[in-house]
Design an enzyme around this catalytic site. Structure first.
Site, PDB file in Angstrom:
ATOM      1  N   ARG A  88      -6.842   6.262   4.596  1.00 30.87           N
ATOM      2  CA  ARG A  88      -8.108   5.800   4.031  1.00 30.87           C
ATOM      3  C   ARG A  88      -9.055   5.330   5.128  1.00 30.87           C
ATOM      4  O   ARG A  88     -10.153   4.861   4.831  1.00 30.87           O
ATOM      5  CB  ARG A  88      -7.828   4.635   3.109  1.00 30.87           C
ATOM      6  CG  ARG A  88      -7.904   4.980   1.622  1.00 30.87           C
ATOM      7  CD  ARG A  88      -7.839   3.663   0.924  1.00 30.87           C
ATOM      8  NE  ARG A  88      -8.095   3.628  -0.462  1.00 30.87           N
ATOM      9  CZ  ARG A  88      -7.203   3.829  -1.423  1.00 30.87           C
ATOM     10  NH1 ARG A  88      -6.011   4.222  -1.142  1.00 30.87           N
ATOM     11  NH2 ARG A  88      -7.538   3.629  -2.677  1.00 30.87           N
ATOM     12  N   ARG A 155      -4.957  -1.660 -14.551  1.00 32.51           N
ATOM     13  CA  ARG A 155      -4.873  -2.216 -13.199  1.00 32.51           C
ATOM     14  C   ARG A 155      -5.864  -3.367 -12.994  1.00 32.51           C
ATOM     15  O   ARG A 155      -7.005  -3.282 -13.426  1.00 32.51           O
ATOM     16  CB  ARG A 155      -5.144  -1.118 -12.166  1.00 32.51           C
ATOM     17  CG  ARG A 155      -3.932  -0.294 -11.870  1.00 32.51           C
ATOM     18  CD  ARG A 155      -4.290   0.903 -11.039  1.00 32.51           C
ATOM     19  NE  ARG A 155      -5.113   0.596  -9.858  1.00 32.51           N
ATOM     20  CZ  ARG A 155      -5.387   1.482  -8.919  1.00 32.51           C
ATOM     21  NH1 ARG A 155      -4.901   2.705  -8.999  1.00 32.51           N
ATOM     22  NH2 ARG A 155      -6.138   1.162  -7.890  1.00 32.51           N
TER      23      ARG A 155
HETATM   24  P1  AMP Z   1      -5.152   3.111  -5.065  1.00 23.50           P
HETATM   25  O1  AMP Z   1      -4.047   2.993  -6.053  1.00 23.50           O
HETATM   26  O2  AMP Z   1      -4.965   4.262  -4.122  1.00 23.50           O
HETATM   27  O3  AMP Z   1      -6.521   3.099  -5.696  1.00 23.50           O
HETATM   28  O4  AMP Z   1      -5.083   1.797  -4.146  1.00 23.50           O
HETATM   29  C1  AMP Z   1      -5.252   0.508  -4.694  1.00 23.50           C
HETATM   30  C2  AMP Z   1      -5.557  -0.503  -3.608  1.00 23.50           C
HETATM   31  O5  AMP Z   1      -4.471  -0.561  -2.672  1.00 23.50           O
HETATM   32  C3  AMP Z   1      -6.774  -0.199  -2.748  1.00 23.50           C
HETATM   33  O6  AMP Z   1      -7.982  -0.654  -3.344  1.00 23.50           O
HETATM   34  C4  AMP Z   1      -6.450  -0.984  -1.478  1.00 23.50           C
HETATM   35  O7  AMP Z   1      -6.634  -2.375  -1.657  1.00 23.50           O
HETATM   36  C5  AMP Z   1      -4.944  -0.738  -1.344  1.00 23.50           C
HETATM   37  N1  AMP Z   1      -4.655   0.514  -0.593  1.00 23.50           N
HETATM   38  C6  AMP Z   1      -4.050   1.645  -1.055  1.00 23.50           C
HETATM   39  N2  AMP Z   1      -3.941   2.569  -0.082  1.00 23.50           N
HETATM   40  C7  AMP Z   1      -4.494   2.016   1.033  1.00 23.50           C
HETATM   41  C8  AMP Z   1      -4.699   2.465   2.362  1.00 23.50           C
HETATM   42  N3  AMP Z   1      -4.330   3.705   2.743  1.00 23.50           N
HETATM   43  N4  AMP Z   1      -5.315   1.627   3.232  1.00 23.50           N
HETATM   44  C9  AMP Z   1      -5.686   0.383   2.871  1.00 23.50           C
HETATM   45  N5  AMP Z   1      -5.547  -0.101   1.632  1.00 23.50           N
HETATM   46  C10 AMP Z   1      -4.937   0.682   0.710  1.00 23.50           C
END
Ligand code: AMP
Length: 210
Positions: A88, A155
């Site tokens: 990311r 979520r």
């Molecule tokens: P997601 O389920 O992919 O939308 O991720 C949910 C949350 O987890 C994000 O808003 C970040 O706070 C954290 N997160 C997930 N993947 C990453 C990553 N690759 N780098 C940093 N934070 C992450």
């Protein structure tokens, strides 16, 4: 096949990743799911990540990079993997490339799912997931069966305020990885507006052209 799914929050990465891993028989590695599991278990990593996640902010690179590199080095990733939500940031992308290169492998494809910002809040706020099957629904666009509604989870970061922050972070911190992968010639872009089946077809088409 070693691939990555990139897209803004609510683009449909989780839904498409679940379909792709079934077709390609590769493990689905979602950094968000791994972090949520760590928060739930109350591990040190989870405690560190929790505040960032609730606010819709990115968890620091040093926390996430170690977690993912350890995961992709496992035996079940030898023939490929699907990374969903990682990398990311540009440093995350570079750390992944370096680790793969050391292991004598490389990414095959990076699929970018494009969805305009104005659709993202509605998509995320209506999103619900089934903790038993991992399936993702949308109250309006992909309604869940009535008998499982009570067990569905919304979520904490799928609120309007958090989605806005997550979208801003996507543009400022994640978008720079797009030209990085384009330069490597492995970026495949698909239009993410439409029904999940249509988007799956678009992804299959771009991957076949790879
Ligand atoms: P997601 O389920 O992919 O939308 O991720 C949910 C949350 O987890 C994000 O808003 C970040 O706070 C954290 N997160 C997930 N993947 C990453 C990553 N690759 N780098 C940093 N934070 C992450």
């Amino acid at each position: 096949m070693r691939m990555i799914l990139v897209g803004p929050p609510g683009a449909g990465k989780g839904t498409q990743a679940s379909r792709l891993v079934a077709t390609h028989k590769i493990p689905h590695i979602s950094s968000g799911d791994m972090l949520r599991a760590a928060v739930k278990e109350g591990t040190e990593l989870g405690q560190e990540a929790d505040t960032f996640m609730k606010a819709g902010k990115l968890v620091p690179d040093e926390v996430v990079i170690g977690m993912i590199l350890e995961r992709v080095e496992k035996d079940d990733c030898k023939n490929g993997f699907m990374l969903d939500g990682f990398p990311r940031t540009r440093p995350q992308a570079e750390a992944l490339d370096e680790a793969l290169e050391k292991a004598g492998s490389a990414l095959d494809a990076v699929v970018l799912i494009e969805v305009p910002d104005e659709l993202l809040v509605e998509r995320a706020v209506g999103r619900r997931s089934d903790p038993e099957t991992g399936k993702i629904y949308h109250l309006k666009h992909n309604p869940p069966p009535a008998d499982i509604v009570d067990r569905l989870v919304h979520r904490k970061d799928d609120t309007e305020a958090a989605v806005k922050v997550r979208t801003e972070k996507y543009h400022s911190e994640t978008a720079p990885i797009i030209p990085y992968y384009k330069g490597k010639g492995i970026l495949k872009t698909v239009d993410g507006v439409g029904e999940p089946d249509e988007i799956s077809e678009r992804i299959t088409t771009v991957l076949n052209d790879a």
